[in-house]
Design a protein around this motif. Sequence first.
Motif, PDB file in Angstrom:
ATOM      1  N   UNK A  84      24.674 -40.408 -97.459  1.00  0.00           N
ATOM      2  CA  UNK A  84      24.724 -39.085 -97.992  1.00  0.00           C
ATOM      3  C   UNK A  84      24.825 -38.689 -99.384  1.00  0.00           C
ATOM      4  N   UNK A  85      25.798 -39.149-100.168  1.00  0.00           N
ATOM      5  CA  UNK A  85      26.051 -39.055-101.612  1.00  0.00           C
ATOM      6  C   UNK A  85      24.487 -39.473-102.216  1.00  0.00           C
ATOM      7  N   UNK A  86      23.762 -40.459-101.656  1.00  0.00           N
ATOM      8  CA  UNK A  86      22.534 -40.737-102.189  1.00  0.00           C
ATOM      9  C   UNK A  86      21.224 -39.701-101.609  1.00  0.00           C
ATOM     10  N   UNK A 114      32.766 -35.962 -89.347  1.00  0.00           N
ATOM     11  CA  UNK A 114      32.782 -35.496 -90.737  1.00  0.00           C
ATOM     12  C   UNK A 114      31.535 -35.655 -91.417  1.00  0.00           C
ATOM     13  N   UNK A 115      30.716 -37.029 -91.000  1.00  0.00           N
ATOM     14  CA  UNK A 115      29.616 -37.110 -91.506  1.00  0.00           C
ATOM     15  C   UNK A 115      28.556 -36.158 -91.020  1.00  0.00           C
ATOM     16  N   UNK A 116      28.756 -35.783 -89.947  1.00  0.00           N
ATOM     17  CA  UNK A 116      27.718 -34.657 -89.379  1.00  0.00           C
ATOM     18  C   UNK A 116      27.757 -33.471 -90.167  1.00  0.00           C
ATOM     19  N   UNK A 117      29.068 -33.197 -90.455  1.00  0.00           N
ATOM     20  CA  UNK A 117      29.181 -31.821 -91.228  1.00  0.00           C
ATOM     21  C   UNK A 117      28.459 -31.927 -92.468  1.00  0.00           C
ATOM     22  N   UNK A 118      28.740 -32.950 -93.124  1.00  0.00           N
ATOM     23  CA  UNK A 118      28.217 -33.443 -94.598  1.00  0.00           C
ATOM     24  C   UNK A 118      26.640 -33.280 -94.498  1.00  0.00           C
ATOM     25  N   UNK A 119      26.264 -33.880 -93.480  1.00  0.00           N
ATOM     26  CA  UNK A 119      24.722 -34.080 -93.383  1.00  0.00           C
ATOM     27  C   UNK A 119      24.239 -32.678 -92.958  1.00  0.00           C
ATOM     28  N   UNK A 120      24.899 -31.917 -92.505  1.00  0.00           N
ATOM     29  CA  UNK A 120      24.378 -30.585 -91.961  1.00  0.00           C
ATOM     30  C   UNK A 120      24.503 -29.661 -93.142  1.00  0.00           C
ATOM     31  N   UNK A 152      20.545 -31.877 -93.223  1.00  0.00           N
ATOM     32  CA  UNK A 152      19.952 -32.901 -92.418  1.00  0.00           C
ATOM     33  C   UNK A 152      20.880 -32.952 -91.196  1.00  0.00           C
ATOM     34  N   UNK A 153      20.981 -34.046 -90.555  1.00  0.00           N
ATOM     35  CA  UNK A 153      21.729 -34.362 -89.366  1.00  0.00           C
ATOM     36  C   UNK A 153      22.143 -35.698 -89.154  1.00  0.00           C
ATOM     37  N   UNK A 154      23.054 -35.921 -88.359  1.00  0.00           N
ATOM     38  CA  UNK A 154      23.293 -37.200 -87.505  1.00  0.00           C
ATOM     39  C   UNK A 154      22.908 -37.410 -86.044  1.00  0.00           C
ATOM     40  N   UNK A 155      22.135 -38.126 -85.858  1.00  0.00           N
ATOM     41  CA  UNK A 155      21.587 -38.318 -84.462  1.00  0.00           C
ATOM     42  C   UNK A 155      22.509 -39.780 -84.004  1.00  0.00           C
ATOM     43  N   UNK A 184      28.351 -32.242 -77.437  1.00  0.00           N
ATOM     44  CA  UNK A 184      27.532 -30.996 -77.646  1.00  0.00           C
ATOM     45  C   UNK A 184      27.174 -30.442 -79.083  1.00  0.00           C
ATOM     46  N   UNK A 185      27.682 -31.385 -79.898  1.00  0.00           N
ATOM     47  CA  UNK A 185      27.565 -31.086 -81.380  1.00  0.00           C
ATOM     48  C   UNK A 185      26.567 -32.084 -81.758  1.00  0.00           C
ATOM     49  N   UNK A 186      26.194 -33.035 -81.353  1.00  0.00           N
ATOM     50  CA  UNK A 186      25.375 -34.126 -81.997  1.00  0.00           C
ATOM     51  C   UNK A 186      24.189 -34.182 -81.118  1.00  0.00           C
TER      52      UNK A 186
END
Length: 127
Positions: A50-52, A77-83, A87-90, A109-111
């Motif tokens: 995510x930082x990259x 936590x990664x999902x929140x940062x990606x969104x 972006x997103x986490x699948x 329900x959130x992924x």
Amino acid sequence: MDRGMPGSTSHRGRLTVEVERHGASLVVTPDGELDHHTADLLREPLERALEDGCKLIVVDCSRLEFCDSTGLNVLLGARLKAEAAGGGIHLAGMRPVVARVFEITGADGVFALHETLADALKETAQS
């Protein structure tokens, strides 16, 4: 005595994480048990990606044998940062024992959940 319980010192208690690029997506594959002892092994490559500037991350859960609340929090936590970065986490290929944690907590329900890695990559390629 080691009874093969989550977090034990046996081989089952370990986690390895593979990271590879697939087109616009980064595929992160945890293998083993994701718990409070091993969560940083997954957190670090997710945060680095995510930082990259990687916005689309697919976590291939097909080799994940166990996930506790600490592991779930790493993914949330990664999902929140990606969104937040657009972006997103699948999540793909979740085994029933891991899927149950997501169902119980409502995290399913959130992924974006996919049956297979191929399904996830197909969808992220269209994003």
